[in-house]
Write an enzyme that holds these catalytic residues in place. Structure first.
Site, PDB file in Angstrom:
ATOM      1  N   PHE A 118       0.849  -1.191   0.000  1.00 48.11           N
ATOM      2  CA  PHE A 118       0.000   0.000   0.000  1.00 48.11           C
ATOM      3  C   PHE A 118       0.884   1.240   0.000  1.00 48.11           C
ATOM      4  CE2 PHE A 118      -4.497   1.159   0.709  1.00 48.11           C
ATOM      5  CZ  PHE A 118      -5.094   0.014   0.226  1.00 48.11           C
ATOM      6  N   GLN A 231      -7.785  15.064   2.916  1.00 53.00           N
ATOM      7  CA  GLN A 231      -7.092  14.135   2.010  1.00 53.00           C
ATOM      8  C   GLN A 231      -7.800  14.006   0.666  1.00 53.00           C
ATOM      9  OE1 GLN A 231      -6.487   9.646   2.767  1.00 53.00           O
ATOM     10  NE2 GLN A 231      -4.456  10.554   2.666  1.00 53.00           N
ATOM     11  N   HIS A 233      -7.808  11.703  -2.492  1.00 52.38           N
ATOM     12  CA  HIS A 233      -7.326  10.399  -2.952  1.00 52.38           C
ATOM     13  C   HIS A 233      -6.987  10.546  -4.436  1.00 52.38           C
ATOM     14  CE1 HIS A 233      -7.132   6.173  -3.922  1.00 52.38           C
ATOM     15  NE2 HIS A 233      -7.285   5.859  -2.656  1.00 52.38           N
ATOM     16  N   LEU A 243     -14.438   5.979  -5.509  1.00 56.12           N
ATOM     17  CA  LEU A 243     -13.066   5.533  -5.311  1.00 56.12           C
ATOM     18  C   LEU A 243     -12.685   4.346  -6.183  1.00 56.12           C
ATOM     19  CD1 LEU A 243     -10.660   6.083  -3.411  1.00 56.12           C
ATOM     20  CD2 LEU A 243     -11.430   4.118  -2.105  1.00 56.12           C
ATOM     21  N   GLU A 246      -6.726   2.179  -3.657  1.00 63.05           N
ATOM     22  CA  GLU A 246      -5.271   2.137  -3.756  1.00 63.05           C
ATOM     23  C   GLU A 246      -4.773   0.696  -3.923  1.00 63.05           C
ATOM     24  OE1 GLU A 246      -3.343   5.078  -1.318  1.00 63.05           O
ATOM     25  OE2 GLU A 246      -1.975   3.527  -0.628  1.00 63.05           O
ATOM     26  N   ARG A 277      -0.507   9.530  -0.636  1.00 66.80           N
ATOM     27  CA  ARG A 277      -1.600  10.119  -1.413  1.00 66.80           C
ATOM     28  C   ARG A 277      -1.428  11.604  -1.699  1.00 66.80           C
ATOM     29  NH1 ARG A 277      -6.382   6.758   1.684  1.00 66.80           N
ATOM     30  NH2 ARG A 277      -5.882   4.824   0.589  1.00 66.80           N
ATOM     31  N   HIS A 348     -11.443  12.509   0.038  1.00 69.59           N
ATOM     32  CA  HIS A 348     -11.550  11.151   0.543  1.00 69.59           C
ATOM     33  C   HIS A 348     -11.588  11.047   2.055  1.00 69.59           C
ATOM     34  CE1 HIS A 348     -11.151   6.849   0.390  1.00 69.59           C
ATOM     35  NE2 HIS A 348     -10.000   6.853   1.014  1.00 69.59           N
ATOM     36  N   ARG A 389      -2.749  10.988   5.837  1.00 74.55           N
ATOM     37  CA  ARG A 389      -2.945   9.611   6.277  1.00 74.55           C
ATOM     38  C   ARG A 389      -2.425   8.622   5.248  1.00 74.55           C
ATOM     39  NH1 ARG A 389      -6.948   5.468   5.364  1.00 74.55           N
ATOM     40  NH2 ARG A 389      -8.282   6.782   4.083  1.00 74.55           N
TER      41      ARG A 389
HETATM   42  C1  LIG Z   1     -14.758   4.488  -0.585  1.00 74.20           C
HETATM   43  C2  LIG Z   1     -13.847   4.436   0.611  1.00 74.20           C
HETATM   44  C3  LIG Z   1     -12.911   3.437   0.726  1.00 74.20           C
HETATM   45  C4  LIG Z   1     -12.060   3.375   1.835  1.00 74.20           C
HETATM   46  N1  LIG Z   1     -11.143   2.372   1.909  1.00 74.20           N
HETATM   47  C5  LIG Z   1     -10.360   2.296   3.012  1.00 74.20           C
HETATM   48  C6  LIG Z   1      -9.435   1.229   3.157  1.00 74.20           C
HETATM   49  O1  LIG Z   1      -9.331   0.330   2.320  1.00 74.20           O
HETATM   50  N2  LIG Z   1      -8.654   1.188   4.266  1.00 74.20           N
HETATM   51  C7  LIG Z   1      -8.740   2.145   5.240  1.00 74.20           C
HETATM   52  O2  LIG Z   1      -8.018   2.050   6.231  1.00 74.20           O
HETATM   53  N3  LIG Z   1      -9.624   3.160   5.136  1.00 74.20           N
HETATM   54  C8  LIG Z   1     -10.430   3.251   4.045  1.00 74.20           C
HETATM   55  N4  LIG Z   1     -11.323   4.283   3.949  1.00 74.20           N
HETATM   56  C9  LIG Z   1     -11.518   5.184   5.097  1.00 74.20           C
HETATM   57  C10 LIG Z   1     -12.344   4.470   6.164  1.00 74.20           C
HETATM   58  O3  LIG Z   1     -13.268   3.629   5.548  1.00 74.20           O
HETATM   59  C11 LIG Z   1     -13.110   5.443   7.046  1.00 74.20           C
HETATM   60  O4  LIG Z   1     -12.259   6.449   7.519  1.00 74.20           O
HETATM   61  C12 LIG Z   1     -13.708   4.716   8.246  1.00 74.20           C
HETATM   62  O5  LIG Z   1     -14.431   3.587   7.817  1.00 74.20           O
HETATM   63  C13 LIG Z   1     -14.610   5.638   9.052  1.00 74.20           C
HETATM   64  O6  LIG Z   1     -15.283   4.890  10.027  1.00 74.20           O
HETATM   65  P1  LIG Z   1     -16.065   5.588  11.207  1.00 74.20           P
HETATM   66  O7  LIG Z   1     -16.536   4.517  12.096  1.00 74.20           O
HETATM   67  O8  LIG Z   1     -15.221   6.654  11.791  1.00 74.20           O
HETATM   68  O9  LIG Z   1     -17.286   6.343  10.503  1.00 74.20           O
HETATM   69  P2  LIG Z   1     -18.385   5.853   9.384  1.00 74.20           P
HETATM   70  O10 LIG Z   1     -18.185   4.463   8.952  1.00 74.20           O
HETATM   71  O11 LIG Z   1     -18.381   6.929   8.352  1.00 74.20           O
HETATM   72  O12 LIG Z   1     -19.718   5.913  10.205  1.00 74.20           O
HETATM   73  C14 LIG Z   1     -20.307   7.115  10.653  1.00 74.20           C
HETATM   74  C15 LIG Z   1     -21.581   6.776  11.395  1.00 74.20           C
HETATM   75  O13 LIG Z   1     -22.090   7.942  12.038  1.00 74.20           O
HETATM   76  C16 LIG Z   1     -23.475   8.042  11.824  1.00 74.20           C
HETATM   77  N5  LIG Z   1     -23.848   9.462  11.930  1.00 74.20           N
HETATM   78  C17 LIG Z   1     -23.208  10.535  11.396  1.00 74.20           C
HETATM   79  N6  LIG Z   1     -23.870  11.670  11.707  1.00 74.20           N
HETATM   80  C18 LIG Z   1     -24.936  11.309  12.459  1.00 74.20           C
HETATM   81  C19 LIG Z   1     -26.007  12.023  13.068  1.00 74.20           C
HETATM   82  N7  LIG Z   1     -26.123  13.346  12.965  1.00 74.20           N
HETATM   83  N8  LIG Z   1     -26.943  11.320  13.752  1.00 74.20           N
HETATM   84  C20 LIG Z   1     -26.873   9.968  13.853  1.00 74.20           C
HETATM   85  N9  LIG Z   1     -25.869   9.250  13.281  1.00 74.20           N
HETATM   86  C21 LIG Z   1     -24.927   9.912  12.602  1.00 74.20           C
HETATM   87  C22 LIG Z   1     -23.672   7.444  10.441  1.00 74.20           C
HETATM   88  O14 LIG Z   1     -25.006   7.036  10.260  1.00 74.20           O
HETATM   89  C23 LIG Z   1     -22.707   6.254  10.517  1.00 74.20           C
HETATM   90  O15 LIG Z   1     -23.323   5.167  11.161  1.00 74.20           O
HETATM   91  C24 LIG Z   1     -12.168   4.360   2.848  1.00 74.20           C
HETATM   92  C25 LIG Z   1     -13.120   5.354   2.745  1.00 74.20           C
HETATM   93  C26 LIG Z   1     -13.931   5.419   1.629  1.00 74.20           C
HETATM   94  C27 LIG Z   1     -14.908   6.565   1.534  1.00 74.20           C
END
Ligand SMILES: Cc1cc2nc3c(=O)[nH]c(=O)nc-3n(C[C@H](O)[C@H](O)[C@H](O)COP(=O)(O)OP(=O)(O)OC[C@H]3O[C@@H](n4cnc5c(N)ncnc54)[C@H](O)[C@@H]3O)c2cc1C
Length: 575
Positions: A118, A231, A233, A243, A246, A277, A348, A389
C-alpha cells in the site's frame, strides 16, 4: 427521557467496535448505538483496500517500529508519536481479534491472512478481504452488537450534543421516520460520526458523510483540530469521483499521462505509483495543469489521467480487485481488462477532527478534558495521521481506538450517576428548530445552496491553496451562509421528511467548511495534504504544531497545541 449508561453516535467501525468492547467488559451496562443510517450502511462498509498490521505473513522483515516510522513520515511529522506507537503496536492483535469474531480475510495458499502493498508503507502489511474489506469487517461487528445486547437506534438523526458545565450529559435526536424528538441522557457520550467528504463537490464518501459530529462539537464551544488537512485520494473515477482503491496500485497498476509516460518517475522515483496520497494527488493535478491530462476521446489536455491494469491480466484483476473492475464497468462503461481507467483526485478523508487524548477522551483545550465525552474513528483527531494519512491506516485506527475508547468508557462510567438534564427545555428548543425549518418562506432550494457551497470549497480550498484564493473563498462562503438563511423545504410534512435531515446536514457542512478554510488560511506553510502555493516549504520552527479552531457565529478563533514526539526526529520527506 431515554437513558443509557453509554450512548454512541455512529454505527461504523469505530462506534461498533467501541460498543462491543464496552458490552463485553461489563455486560451489566446499558449501551446504545445511534445512527442516521442503518449501521451496516455506514461509510465504513465501502472501505475497499484493507487494514495495515505487521503480521509478517508475507514480509518477515516487517516490524511495528517500521510501521510507526512510515506513519509518522507519511504524516509529515505532524502525528502524535505516542498515539502512532499504540496504533502500530496493537495492530496485529486487533486483526486477530477481528478474525476471531468471524471476519473473513483473504488468505495465502497456506491459510494465513494475506497481505498486500500500500502507498507509503515500506513493507507488504495490508490485510484485506479482496477489495471489500470494510464490508467484511462491519458486517461482523454489527452482528456482534446483537450478540452482546447493544441497543441500536437506526435512522435516528442526532441534532445536538448536550454539554453543560464542561460535561457531556446526553443528546437530542429525532426519528427520521416521523420526526419524533427525544432527549437521551447518559453517563458517557461517544461520537463516532465519520468524515465530511460532502463538503466538496467531488468525493469518494457517501451522502451521509456531512461532518455532523464535528459541527455539533464545534457548536457546543469545543475546538476542532487540524481541520486544514483534507485528504484527496489520487484515483477517483472520472467524472463521478467514486473511489478506485489504492489496492489497484498495490497490485501493480500504472498511472499514465497523455504521452503514455509513467509520470510518477518525476515525483517519487523510489515509490512510483505507491507514493503517499498527498504527493500522488499533487502529481496528477500538475500533469493535468501542464496539459498532459487526457480527454475522453484520448487526446491530450483533458481533466484526467489513466490508471492502467491491463498488464496484470484478467485472472489477477478478477480475483484481487473485482469490485474496482465492476465500478469502472458499471459507472463509466470501461472494461479494465482491456482499457485504462480514467481517474483524477477526489476528496476522501478527514485527517483532522474532534481532539482526543490517547484514551479517546475529548479535549477542551491543549491541556483540558471534557467530562463524559469521547470520540474515535474518522471524526476524531488523536492524532495518528497528522498532515496526511497512509492508506489502510484508517480502518486500523477505527478498530484500535474504537476498542481502546470502549475500554476507557467501560471503566469511566463505573460508580457514576446519571447527570441531571432539563428535558422539556431541550425538547422545546428542538421542536422550535424543526418547525422553523418547515415553516421557512425562503427562496432557495437546499441543493442550490449545497452545490454553490461545495463548488466554493472545491475551488478555493482544494489540492493547491493560497492566501488570496482562500480569502476570496471565505468572502464567498459568507455570502452563501447568508443565502442559506433563506432556504425553503418543499416537503412540509413530518413523515420520512428527508429534506429536513438535508437542511440540518447543510448547516453542518457550512460550519465545517468555514472551520477548514479558517484553519487552512492560518497555516502559512506546506505540510502533507495542505499545499500552499505562497508558502511552498514545510516550516517546522513556526508550524510544527496542531491547529485548534474554536468556532462561533462571529468567526473562528485559532490556537495551537504542541505535537508529541517520542522516537522520530523530523526529516525532509522524500520518496
Ligand atoms: C470508498 C472508501 C474506501 C475506503 N477504503 C479504506 C481502506 O481500504 N482502508 C482504510 O483504512 N480506510 C479506508 N477508507 C476510510 C475508512 O473507511 C473510514 O475512515 C472509516 O471507515 C470511518 O469509520 P467511522 O466509524 O469513523 O465512521 P463511518 O463508517 O463513516 O460511520 C459514521 C456513522 O455515524 C453516523 N452518523 C453521522 N452523523 C450522524 C447524526 N447526525 N446522527 C446519527 N448518526 C450519525 C452514520 O449514520 C454512521 O453510522 C475508505 C473510505 C472510503 C470513503
Amino acid at each position: 427521557m431515554i437513558e443509557h449508561d453509554v450512548i454512541i453516535v455512529g454505527g461504523g467501525l469505530a462506534g461498533t467496535r467501541a460498543a462491543v468492547e464496552i458490552a463485553k467488559t461489563d455486560p451489566r451496562l446499558s449501551v446504545a448505538v445511534i445512527a442516521k443510517t442503518h449501521p451496516i450502511r455506514s461509510h465504513s462498509v465501502a472501505a475497499q483496500g484493507g487494514m495495515a498490521a505487521t503480521l509478517k505473513n508475507v514480509d518477515e522483515a516487517d516490524t511495528w517500529e517500521a510501521h510507526a516510522f512510515d506513519t509518522v513520515k507519511g504524516s509529515d511529522y505532524l502525528a502524535d508519536q505516542d498515539a502512532v506507537e499504540i496504533l502500530t503496536r496493537e495492530a496485529p492483535d486487533v486483526v486477530i481479534d477481528l478474525e476471531h469474531m468471524g471476519v473473513l480475510f483473504s488468505r495465502l495458499p497456506d491459510g494465513r491472512i494475506a497481505q498486500r502493498a500500500f502507498g507509503g508503507h515500506s513493507h507488504k502489511r495490508t490485510c484485506y478481504a479482496a477489495d471489500k474489506t470494510g464490508h467484511a469487517i462491519l458486517h461482523e461487528l454489527v452482528s456482534n452488537l446483537r450478540r452482546y445486547g447493544v441497543q441500536i437506534y437506526d435512522e435516528w438523526y442526532v441534532m445536538r450534543l448536550i454539554l453543560e458545565e464542561g460535561q457531556a450529559k446526553g443528546l437530542v435526536m429525532f426519528r427520521i421516520r416521523d420526526a419524533q424528538i427525544e432527549v437521551v441522557r447518559a453517563k458517557a457520550v461517544m461520537f463516532a460520526t465519520g468524515g465530511y467528504g460532502r463538503v466538496y463537490n467531488t468525493t469518494s464518501n457517501d451522502y451521509a458523510s456531512t461532518g455532523d459530529g464535528l459541527a455539533m462539537t464545534a457548536a457546543a464551544g469545543l475546538p476542532l483540530e487540524d481541520m486544514e488537512f483534507v485528504q484527496f485520494h489520487p484515483t477517483g473515477l472520472y467524472p463521478v469521483g467514486v473511489l478506485i482503491s489504492e489496492a489497484v496500485r498495490g497490485e501493480g497498476a500504472y498511472l499514465m499521462n497523455s504521452e503514455g509516460d509513467r509520470f510518477m518517475a518525476t515525483y517519487a522515483p523510489s515509490r512510483m505509483e505507491l507514493a503517499p496520497r498527498d504527493i500522488t494527488s499533487r502529481a496528477i493535478v500538475k500533469e493535468i495543469r501542464a496539459g498532459r491530462g487526457i480527454h475522453p476521446d484520448g487526446s491530450a489536455g483533458g481533466a484526467f489521467v489513466h490508471l492502467d491494469v491491463r498488464h496484470l491480466g484478467q485472472e489477477q484483476i478478477m480475483s484481487r480487485i473485482p469490485f474496482c473492475w465492476e465500478e469502472a464497468h458499471r459507472l463509466v462503461g470501461i472494461d479494465a481488462v482491456h482499457q485504462p481507467i480514467p481517474v483524477r483526485p477526489t476528496v476522501h478523508y478527514s485527517m483532522g477532527g474532534i481532539p482526543t487524548n490517547i484514551n479517546g477522551q475529548v479535549r477542551s483545550s491543549p491541556d483540558g478534558l471534557v467530562e463524559g465525552f469521547f470520540a474515535a474513528g474518522e471524526t476524531a483527531c488523536v492524532s495518528v495521521h497528522g498532515a496526511n494519512r497512509l492508506g489502510s491506516n484508517s480502518l486500523l485506527e477505527c478498530v484500535v481506538y474504537g476498542r481502546r475508547t470502549g475500554a476507557t468508557i467501560a471503566q469511566y462510567v463505573q460508580d457514576r450517576k446519571f447527570p441531571h438534564v432539563d428535558e422539556p427545555r431541550y425538547i422545546t428548543e428542538a421542536q422550535q428548530k424543526v418547525q422553523a425549518l418547515l415553516d421557512k418562506p425562503g427562496q432557495y432550494r437546499i441543493d442550490q445552496i449545497r452545490q454553490a457551497f461545495q463548488d466554493c470549497m472545491t475551488e478555493y480550498c482544494g489540492v493547491f491553496r493560497s492566501e488570496s484564493l482562500m480569502q476570496e473563498g471565505l468572502e464567498k462562503l459568507k455570502a452563501i451562509r447568508q443565502q442559506a438563511e433563506s432556504i425553503y423545504l418543499d416537503d412540509k410534512g413530518i413523515l420520512w421528511n428527508t429534506e429536513l435531515t438535508e437542511a440540518l446536514e447543510l448547516q453542518s457542512l457550512l460550519l465545517v467548511g468555514e472551520v477548514i478554510l479558517a484553519s487552512a488560511l492560518n497555516r502559512r506553510e506546506s505540510r502533507g495534504a495542505h499545499s500552499r502555493e505562497d508558502y511552498v516549504d514545510r516550516d517546522d520552527p513556526n508550524f510544527l504544531k496542531h491547529t485548534l479552531a474554536y468556532y462561533s457565529p462571529a468567526g473562528v478563533e485559532i490556537r495551537y497545541m504542541p505535537v508529541t514526539m517520542t522516537r522520530f526526529e523530523p526529516q525532509e520527506r522524500k520518496y
